[in-house]
Design a protein around this motif. Sequence first.
Motif, PDB file in Angstrom:
ATOM      1  N   ILE A 349       0.773  -1.247  -0.098  1.00 22.68           N
ATOM      2  CA  ILE A 349       0.149  -0.234  -0.001  1.00 22.68           C
ATOM      3  C   ILE A 349       0.773   1.464   0.015  1.00 22.68           C
ATOM      4  N   THR A 350       1.682   1.299   0.872  1.00 21.12           N
ATOM      5  CA  THR A 350       2.406   2.719   1.146  1.00 21.12           C
ATOM      6  C   THR A 350       3.775   2.646   0.739  1.00 21.12           C
ATOM      7  N   SER A 351       4.093   4.183   0.565  1.00 18.82           N
ATOM      8  CA  SER A 351       5.766   4.012  -0.093  1.00 18.82           C
ATOM      9  C   SER A 351       6.419   4.765   1.239  1.00 18.82           C
ATOM     10  N   ASP A 352       5.909   4.832   2.275  1.00 22.93           N
ATOM     11  CA  ASP A 352       6.397   5.357   3.369  1.00 22.93           C
ATOM     12  C   ASP A 352       7.738   4.401   3.734  1.00 22.93           C
ATOM     13  N   ALA A 353       8.756   5.163   3.757  1.00 22.45           N
ATOM     14  CA  ALA A 353      10.260   4.404   3.885  1.00 22.45           C
ATOM     15  C   ALA A 353      10.185   3.397   4.995  1.00 22.45           C
ATOM     16  N   LEU A 354       9.463   3.806   6.124  1.00 27.22           N
ATOM     17  CA  LEU A 354       9.323   3.131   7.278  1.00 27.22           C
ATOM     18  C   LEU A 354       8.871   1.415   6.743  1.00 27.22           C
ATOM     19  N   TYR A 355       7.969   1.453   5.931  1.00 22.48           N
ATOM     20  CA  TYR A 355       6.927   0.453   5.784  1.00 22.48           C
ATOM     21  C   TYR A 355       6.917  -0.051   4.315  1.00 22.48           C
ATOM     22  N   ASN A 371      11.567   8.965  -7.686  1.00 26.04           N
ATOM     23  CA  ASN A 371      10.760  10.295  -8.031  1.00 26.04           C
ATOM     24  C   ASN A 371       9.695  10.378  -7.100  1.00 26.04           C
ATOM     25  N   VAL A 372      10.018  11.564  -6.135  1.00 27.53           N
ATOM     26  CA  VAL A 372       9.047  11.750  -4.935  1.00 27.53           C
ATOM     27  C   VAL A 372       7.592  11.998  -5.366  1.00 27.53           C
ATOM     28  N   GLU A 373       7.378  12.634  -6.442  1.00 30.71           N
ATOM     29  CA  GLU A 373       5.941  12.754  -6.872  1.00 30.71           C
ATOM     30  C   GLU A 373       5.211  11.692  -6.926  1.00 30.71           C
ATOM     31  N   PHE A 374       5.949  10.579  -7.907  1.00 30.64           N
ATOM     32  CA  PHE A 374       5.496   9.313  -8.189  1.00 30.64           C
ATOM     33  C   PHE A 374       5.084   8.602  -6.865  1.00 30.64           C
ATOM     34  N   LEU A 375       6.274   8.488  -6.161  1.00 31.85           N
ATOM     35  CA  LEU A 375       5.987   7.702  -4.821  1.00 31.85           C
ATOM     36  C   LEU A 375       4.814   8.187  -3.884  1.00 31.85           C
ATOM     37  N   GLU A 376       4.820   9.517  -3.881  1.00 28.16           N
ATOM     38  CA  GLU A 376       3.632  10.041  -3.024  1.00 28.16           C
ATOM     39  C   GLU A 376       2.181   9.720  -3.861  1.00 28.16           C
ATOM     40  N   TYR A 377       2.109   9.888  -5.204  1.00 25.75           N
ATOM     41  CA  TYR A 377       1.035   9.383  -5.834  1.00 25.75           C
ATOM     42  C   TYR A 377       0.531   7.979  -5.665  1.00 25.75           C
ATOM     43  N   MET A 406       1.804  -2.997   8.658  1.00 27.55           N
ATOM     44  CA  MET A 406       1.527  -1.414   8.587  1.00 27.55           C
ATOM     45  C   MET A 406       0.878  -1.149   7.454  1.00 27.55           C
ATOM     46  N   ASN A 407       1.341  -1.567   6.054  1.00 28.52           N
ATOM     47  CA  ASN A 407       0.550  -1.281   4.870  1.00 28.52           C
ATOM     48  C   ASN A 407      -0.784  -1.425   4.912  1.00 28.52           C
ATOM     49  N   SER A 408      -1.513  -2.636   5.326  1.00 32.33           N
ATOM     50  CA  SER A 408      -2.668  -2.818   5.739  1.00 32.33           C
ATOM     51  C   SER A 408      -3.249  -1.816   6.676  1.00 32.33           C
ATOM     52  N   LEU A 409      -2.694  -1.512   7.790  1.00 27.34           N
ATOM     53  CA  LEU A 409      -3.204  -0.670   8.956  1.00 27.34           C
ATOM     54  C   LEU A 409      -3.358   0.707   8.432  1.00 27.34           C
ATOM     55  N   LYS A 410      -2.428   1.281   7.771  1.00 29.95           N
ATOM     56  CA  LYS A 410      -2.429   2.559   6.867  1.00 29.95           C
ATOM     57  C   LYS A 410      -3.733   2.730   5.938  1.00 29.95           C
ATOM     58  N   LEU A 411      -3.850   1.714   5.506  1.00 27.60           N
ATOM     59  CA  LEU A 411      -5.012   1.587   4.429  1.00 27.60           C
ATOM     60  C   LEU A 411      -6.454   1.527   5.231  1.00 27.60           C
TER      61      LEU A 411
END
Length: 470
Positions: A349-355, A371-377, A406-411
Amino acid sequence: MNRIECIAYFAKDSKYLCDIGCDHAYALVKAIKEYDVLGGIAADIASGPIQNAKKTIEQYHLEDKIKTIVSDGFNSISKDSFDSAILSGMGGILITSILSNAIDKIRNKNLIIEANCDGWKVREFLFSNDFQIIKEEAIYDQGKYYEIMLAVPGKKKYDSYDITFGPILRRKLSQTFVKYYLDKINLFETILPKIINPSQKEEKREEIKEIRSILMGKNMEKYFINQTKNYYKTFFIDEKRRPTIFVSPGGGYQYTSPRESEPVVEAFQKRGYHVVVINYRETKEDQYPLPGIYLTTAIKEVCMDKRVGERIGLGFSAGGHCLLEACLHHEKYNFSSVLDLLILGYPVITSDALYAHQGSFQNLLKEKSSNVEFLEYLSLEKEVNKQNALDLFLWGTITDESVSVMNSLKLLEAYHAVGANAEYHMFPLGGHGLSVADSTSSDGNKEKEIPYISRWVDFACAWLDLKLKK
């Protein structure tokens, strides 16, 4: 029935028959003598076979019914002089070339074809040029295997297995057909240990697997997506309209996992669902957004089938990311309101570097993976809103060593924030890639056979019953 008898029998509804590459003209003579064909033309590119044909014709006193002619394919033959044509004793590539060069002459004719090899090339040509195969027979004659087909004008949708194995042969499963392909499997399994290249070895294993599935009589079809190597397989239980599950397997955006493919089909077909598996990652060189385009194109194509009822997306790991991204960014894919419900298993789910599962984003974005923009999107928990959040069934394990829970929990947190509907099952044990968590999906790895977790399929079906009001 031998090869000549079968070819002649397939000509029984013809009036005037043209035999291209006639050799001794045995099939043409038999068709006239035994199946009421009125007459015909024996044609060959060389004079030697024509002399052989003349001897046969004279032997059976058919000089008044059969004309002989030296001709390169149909070049010297009038299109009004025959209603059916025989092309046999040649390779499929040569037959296809002959037909292609005479497309205007054969457009409304019946074609009786026996290709010594590359029969799939002939079928591919026929299907692409609005012919349909109405008869097929597999025979052994003097120890050699032959496939004989009768094609007539008419348009019909055919899949990859129809091209490879024959639309009638693969469904009829005659003893001859089965014997030939069992022998082929045995040959492949003998060759397999000698193959050094890993990708070639995997291709051969996949070929063996597909042949076995055909011989088991599985009701499946295979279609390629946008003329690429990417494809989808449909597994319709019957002709009834039923809820249909679209499976997007995981594989870190590098491949599509076979363990999250047909084992999932088996689990949900038992419970009355049509299932479709989409291999959106056969072209590893492609980057975002092409995997999503392949996935959504396949789903939209299948949804035109009258057998498709309520539409449920089911994604695992990176396949879950691909599926959810298409739903959340539906404008990009013209995918609004295509799916009714969503099931995700241990999704990326997430591109957050921690998870983040870094490999998935690197494989998807290639040189743009930083690319920060792509990762954010593509950090999907940030893209959820009330309008794009489908009702969701979500499951995973807290001990997942590959894609952090944490991917699922963030979703789940994102769903809660916008008031969207979700059911979540977090299991206390088990690693990544469990699929249906039983022997059908474990590949012999007992650590991936966990009855306590395999219950997720029952939980998901109970949730679907509630949502679909079954």
